[in-house]
Design a protein around this motif. Structure first.
Motif, mmCIF file in Angstrom:
data_model
loop_
_atom_site.group_PDB
_atom_site.id
_atom_site.type_symbol
_atom_site.label_atom_id
_atom_site.label_comp_id
_atom_site.label_asym_id
_atom_site.label_seq_id
_atom_site.Cartn_x
_atom_site.Cartn_y
_atom_site.Cartn_z
ATOM 1 N N GLY A 1 0.786 -1.225 0.000
ATOM 2 C CA GLY A 1 0.000 0.000 0.000
ATOM 3 C C GLY A 1 0.818 1.275 0.000
ATOM 4 O O GLY A 1 0.267 2.367 0.143
ATOM 5 N N PHE A 2 2.138 1.154 -0.177
ATOM 6 C CA PHE A 2 3.008 2.323 -0.177
ATOM 7 C C PHE A 2 3.346 2.721 -1.608
ATOM 8 O O PHE A 2 3.524 1.872 -2.481
ATOM 9 C CB PHE A 2 4.290 2.045 0.606
ATOM 10 C CG PHE A 2 4.049 1.620 2.028
ATOM 11 C CD1 PHE A 2 3.350 2.440 2.902
ATOM 12 C CD2 PHE A 2 4.503 0.406 2.495
ATOM 13 C CE1 PHE A 2 3.119 2.051 4.221
ATOM 14 C CE2 PHE A 2 4.279 0.002 3.803
ATOM 15 C CZ PHE A 2 3.581 0.836 4.663
ATOM 16 N N ASN A 3 3.449 4.010 -1.851
ATOM 17 C CA ASN A 3 3.805 4.526 -3.169
ATOM 18 C C ASN A 3 5.273 4.939 -3.193
ATOM 19 O O ASN A 3 5.907 5.048 -2.142
ATOM 20 C CB ASN A 3 2.932 5.734 -3.520
ATOM 21 C CG ASN A 3 1.484 5.341 -3.689
ATOM 22 O OD1 ASN A 3 1.179 4.373 -4.367
ATOM 23 N ND2 ASN A 3 0.594 6.081 -3.054
ATOM 24 N N HIS A 4 5.778 5.191 -4.389
ATOM 25 C CA HIS A 4 7.142 5.711 -4.495
ATOM 26 C C HIS A 4 7.079 7.157 -4.975
ATOM 27 O O HIS A 4 6.127 7.571 -5.627
ATOM 28 C CB HIS A 4 8.011 4.846 -5.405
ATOM 29 C CG HIS A 4 7.707 4.974 -6.862
ATOM 30 N ND1 HIS A 4 6.717 4.250 -7.483
ATOM 31 C CD2 HIS A 4 8.261 5.746 -7.814
ATOM 32 C CE1 HIS A 4 6.672 4.589 -8.757
ATOM 33 N NE2 HIS A 4 7.604 5.488 -8.992
ATOM 34 N N ASN A 5 8.105 7.901 -4.602
ATOM 35 C CA ASN A 5 8.231 9.287 -5.036
ATOM 36 C C ASN A 5 9.065 9.290 -6.314
ATOM 37 O O ASN A 5 10.265 9.007 -6.276
ATOM 38 C CB ASN A 5 8.917 10.122 -3.951
ATOM 39 C CG ASN A 5 9.074 11.568 -4.336
ATOM 40 O OD1 ASN A 5 9.104 11.920 -5.506
ATOM 41 N ND2 ASN A 5 9.188 12.433 -3.341
ATOM 42 N N PRO A 6 8.452 9.606 -7.462
ATOM 43 C CA PRO A 6 9.187 9.546 -8.728
ATOM 44 C C PRO A 6 10.349 10.533 -8.817
ATOM 45 O O PRO A 6 11.281 10.319 -9.599
ATOM 46 C CB PRO A 6 8.121 9.844 -9.788
ATOM 47 C CG PRO A 6 6.986 10.454 -9.060
ATOM 48 C CD PRO A 6 7.065 9.997 -7.631
ATOM 49 N N GLN A 7 10.333 11.592 -8.003
ATOM 50 C CA GLN A 7 11.438 12.552 -8.024
ATOM 51 C C GLN A 7 12.742 11.924 -7.543
ATOM 52 O O GLN A 7 13.817 12.395 -7.880
ATOM 53 C CB GLN A 7 11.125 13.755 -7.137
ATOM 54 C CG GLN A 7 10.001 14.626 -7.655
ATOM 55 C CD GLN A 7 9.691 15.730 -6.667
ATOM 56 O OE1 GLN A 7 9.264 15.492 -5.539
ATOM 57 N NE2 GLN A 7 9.932 16.961 -7.094
ATOM 58 N N PHE A 8 12.637 10.883 -6.716
ATOM 59 C CA PHE A 8 13.822 10.231 -6.156
ATOM 60 C C PHE A 8 13.889 8.770 -6.578
ATOM 61 O O PHE A 8 14.347 7.920 -5.825
ATOM 62 C CB PHE A 8 13.826 10.365 -4.637
ATOM 63 C CG PHE A 8 13.852 11.794 -4.171
ATOM 64 C CD1 PHE A 8 15.013 12.543 -4.254
ATOM 65 C CD2 PHE A 8 12.703 12.396 -3.678
ATOM 66 C CE1 PHE A 8 15.032 13.867 -3.844
ATOM 67 C CE2 PHE A 8 12.715 13.722 -3.265
ATOM 68 C CZ PHE A 8 13.882 14.461 -3.361
ATOM 69 N N THR A 9 13.415 8.493 -7.776
ATOM 70 C CA THR A 9 13.399 7.132 -8.286
ATOM 71 C C THR A 9 14.017 7.117 -9.680
ATOM 72 O O THR A 9 13.687 7.944 -10.524
ATOM 73 C CB THR A 9 11.952 6.593 -8.335
ATOM 74 O OG1 THR A 9 11.418 6.584 -7.007
ATOM 75 C CG2 THR A 9 11.897 5.191 -8.904
ATOM 76 N N ASP A 10 14.939 6.176 -9.866
ATOM 77 C CA ASP A 10 15.516 5.940 -11.189
ATOM 78 C C ASP A 10 15.870 4.464 -11.273
ATOM 79 O O ASP A 10 15.355 3.661 -10.491
ATOM 80 C CB ASP A 10 16.723 6.858 -11.451
ATOM 81 C CG ASP A 10 17.885 6.663 -10.492
ATOM 82 O OD1 ASP A 10 17.978 5.589 -9.855
ATOM 83 O OD2 ASP A 10 18.719 7.578 -10.377
ATOM 84 N N GLU A 11 16.741 4.069 -12.177
ATOM 85 C CA GLU A 11 17.081 2.654 -12.332
ATOM 86 C C GLU A 11 17.978 2.123 -11.211
ATOM 87 O O GLU A 11 18.212 0.923 -11.117
ATOM 88 C CB GLU A 11 17.737 2.392 -13.697
ATOM 89 C CG GLU A 11 19.088 3.033 -13.895
ATOM 90 C CD GLU A 11 19.038 4.527 -14.246
ATOM 91 O OE1 GLU A 11 20.101 5.158 -14.205
ATOM 92 O OE2 GLU A 11 17.952 5.059 -14.539
ATOM 93 N N THR A 12 18.462 2.992 -10.325
ATOM 94 C CA THR A 12 19.346 2.559 -9.233
ATOM 95 C C THR A 12 18.739 2.737 -7.849
ATOM 96 O O THR A 12 19.288 2.231 -6.874
ATOM 97 C CB THR A 12 20.670 3.346 -9.258
ATOM 98 O OG1 THR A 12 20.407 4.727 -8.967
ATOM 99 C CG2 THR A 12 21.368 3.220 -10.602
#
Length: 134
Positions: free
Chosen positions: A25-36
């Motif tokens: 039920g948790f989301n990710h913050n796309p501003q701090f998400t990349d392939e690593t």
């Protein structure tokens, strides 16, 4: 300003780990998400940075723990109710996590736990009061 916590956890398979936490039920913050790396938002003040092993090694000269043989970290997360504790553990198990114990009711605190796909231990608990004074 409230203090924030950013837990940095090494993961073997970033997309799999992201899917696991999404299933909880948790989301990710796309501003701090990349392939690593991916920033999982637990609350307004708690974030989990899932980092590939190569990315994690940029932050420490020490070896990454083999969680199949040793405990790296035990993280405790409070829940609003006993039901939320049970629901979170059930979601974790359904998403590929494991558990090594049974729920524990101490009267003032109800707890259970799960282990995520990378072997990080998560305790989930609901406190309804303070422990008895001795």
């Amino acid at each position: 300003m409230n203090k924030q916590i950013f837990l940095n956890l090494p993961v073997v398979d970033l997309p799999k780990s992201m899917a696991f936490f999404k299933a909880l039920g948790f989301n990710h913050n796309p501003q701090f998400t990349d392939e690593t790396a991916s920033c999982i938002v637990i609350s307004d003040t708690i974030y989990v940075m899932l980092l590939t092993h190569d990315k994690f090694r940029q932050f420490t000269p020490k070896a990454i723990c083999d969680t199949s043989k040793a405990v790296e970290v035990l993280i405790s997360l409070s829940c609003a109710s006993r039901q939320e504790v049970d629901d979170l553990v059930a979601k974790a198990l359904a998403a590929g996590g494991t558990s090594y114990d049974k729920p524990e009711d101490l009267g003032f605190m109800y707890s259970h736990s799960f282990v995520d796909p990378d072997g990080h231990g998560w305790g989930v608990l609901h406190m309804s009061g303070m422990p008895p004074q001795s």
